[in-house]
Write a protein that holds these residues in place. Sequence first.
Motif, short mmCIF file in Angstrom:
data_model
loop_
_atom_site.label_atom_id
_atom_site.label_comp_id
_atom_site.label_asym_id
_atom_site.label_seq_id
_atom_site.Cartn_x
_atom_site.Cartn_y
_atom_site.Cartn_z
N ALA A 36 0.87 -1.76 0.29
CA ALA A 36 0.02 0.27 0.04
C ALA A 36 0.80 0.99 -0.11
N ARG A 37 1.94 1.65 0.35
CA ARG A 37 2.98 1.99 0.83
C ARG A 37 4.23 2.35 -0.63
N ALA A 38 3.77 1.39 -1.40
CA ALA A 38 4.93 1.31 -3.04
C ALA A 38 5.87 1.41 -1.97
N GLU A 39 6.21 1.00 -1.65
CA GLU A 39 7.79 0.44 -1.51
C GLU A 39 8.67 -0.68 -2.03
N LEU A 40 7.36 -1.62 -2.87
CA LEU A 40 7.84 -2.77 -3.46
C LEU A 40 7.54 -2.17 -4.72
N SER A 41 8.77 -2.63 -5.41
CA SER A 41 9.22 -2.24 -6.90
C SER A 41 9.25 -3.67 -7.59
N LEU A 42 9.04 -3.35 -8.87
CA LEU A 42 9.88 -4.90 -9.72
C LEU A 42 11.34 -4.16 -9.83
N HIS A 43 12.66 -5.18 -10.00
CA HIS A 43 13.38 -4.82 -11.85
C HIS A 43 13.24 -6.00 -12.57
N TYR A 44 13.76 -5.73 -13.13
CA TYR A 44 13.84 -5.93 -14.05
C TYR A 44 15.32 -7.11 -14.67
N GLN A 45 15.62 -8.27 -15.14
CA GLN A 45 16.75 -9.09 -15.80
C GLN A 45 16.76 -9.63 -17.30
N VAL A 46 17.76 -9.03 -17.78
CA VAL A 46 17.45 -9.99 -19.54
C VAL A 46 18.08 -11.24 -18.98
N GLN A 47 17.32 -11.88 -19.88
CA GLN A 47 17.57 -13.51 -20.17
C GLN A 47 17.79 -12.77 -22.07
N GLY A 52 23.73 -13.48 -27.51
CA GLY A 52 23.58 -12.40 -26.41
C GLY A 52 22.49 -11.84 -27.31
N ALA A 53 21.60 -11.86 -27.47
CA ALA A 53 20.03 -10.49 -27.85
C ALA A 53 19.28 -11.08 -26.79
N THR A 54 18.74 -10.10 -26.60
CA THR A 54 17.84 -10.00 -25.42
C THR A 54 16.31 -11.11 -26.20
N VAL A 55 15.96 -11.86 -25.36
CA VAL A 55 14.93 -12.93 -25.65
C VAL A 55 13.70 -12.92 -24.59
N GLY A 56 13.94 -12.24 -23.17
CA GLY A 56 12.78 -11.92 -22.75
C GLY A 56 13.28 -10.98 -21.05
N VAL A 57 12.80 -10.78 -20.46
CA VAL A 57 13.04 -10.22 -19.27
C VAL A 57 12.63 -11.14 -17.78
N ARG A 255 20.47 -20.65 -23.69
CA ARG A 255 19.87 -19.13 -22.99
C ARG A 255 19.83 -18.69 -21.59
N TYR A 256 21.16 -17.61 -21.52
CA TYR A 256 21.05 -17.27 -20.10
C TYR A 256 21.09 -16.34 -19.47
N GLY A 258 22.17 -13.84 -16.36
CA GLY A 258 23.60 -13.38 -15.47
C GLY A 258 24.17 -11.97 -15.24
N TYR A 259 24.43 -11.62 -14.49
CA TYR A 259 25.39 -10.39 -14.66
C TYR A 259 26.15 -9.90 -15.55
N LEU A 260 27.06 -10.98 -16.24
CA LEU A 260 27.42 -10.74 -18.05
C LEU A 260 26.77 -9.62 -18.65
N PHE A 261 25.52 -10.37 -18.77
CA PHE A 261 24.50 -9.67 -19.42
C PHE A 261 23.60 -8.60 -19.27
N GLY A 262 23.50 -7.58 -17.93
CA GLY A 262 22.97 -7.62 -17.24
C GLY A 262 22.58 -8.01 -16.09
N ARG A 263 22.08 -6.82 -15.01
CA ARG A 263 21.44 -7.17 -13.30
C ARG A 263 20.37 -6.90 -13.85
#
Length: 278
Positions: A36-47, A52-57, A255-256, A258-263
Amino acid sequence: QAKRLGGNRFAFFNGEMQASVLERANLEADLHHALARAELSLHYQVQVDHQGATVGVEALLRWQHPRRGWVAPDIFVPLAEETGLIVPIGHWVLASACQLLGQWAQSPTHAGLSVSVNVSAVQFQQTDFVRDLEGLLAQHQAPPGRLVLEVTESLLMREPVRIRNVMLRLRSQGVRFALDDFGTGFSSLSYLKRLPLDELKIDQSFIRDLLNDKADAAIVDTTILLAVSLGLTVVAEGVETQAQFDWLKGHGCYRYQGYLFGRPVPLDALFAPPEVTR
Ligand code: C2E
Ligand code: MG
Ligand code: MG
Ligand code: MG
């Protein structure tokens, strides 16, 4: 003396235990308001794919506590599961994912990307889970085939028949399923053929020492072969180095994540060009 020491140790342990019980109670009380207090958020990590092309998150929950700062999901997700708070929180995560998929469906550059969401057993076992998700997909005009629900081995073991039915119903709409943290659970492999899975994610604990640990290498190699022969997409989690990436590619994993491609990052930073360092 041993007795005295033991006594001291007990008192110390007891104090610590009490502190952690209090700590938990506090955190739990705070978690009740976090959504309710909007303290939760979402981060997204690429797959990414083998080029090395992004296919999803993958969507990953974050909690910014007003006093404690970031609280790790490994701490608050189990707490949310035990208290049932994961139901409203998980609904919000799914709603966010569907909204994103609905937006992306309108964009020629993003329409092919998938969004993966972690789903807890408690959430999955809600009687209206299917209806709820169908409603969200329709509301946001999200293509169901771009949504991947990540489940764990422990979830699958809970109520195998019911879980399978829920999965089949969602599968018939196009929703895909990934088995997360593969290799860390205790279940038998029979569910791999019984359940409608599309993707298998090799846990990062096997990837970490892949190049030095023969046992890890053997497990990863075998898992890739198993996944491929079952017709499942295999995703390696926690890929941090080029050497791990090369090894995996050489062994048939394409498919991968990890931090190599993005946090994991906030949505607005996901496709932003890397900052220029000067
Ligand atoms: P997971 O689903 O296995 O997510 C992958 C975790 O690995 C994430 O941790 C991610 O930040 C981390 N990671 C990714 N690449 C690397 C890497 O190269 N190296 C290392 N060391 N770590 C990497 P995170 O974000 O802390 O999430 C932890 C767990 O919390 C998740 O594991 C998932 O089980 C749970 N979780 C996160 N968001 C949600 C959610 O919305 N719902 C539910 N039920 N669980 C969630
Ligand atoms: Mg996951
Ligand atoms: Mg995982
Ligand atoms: Mg995990």
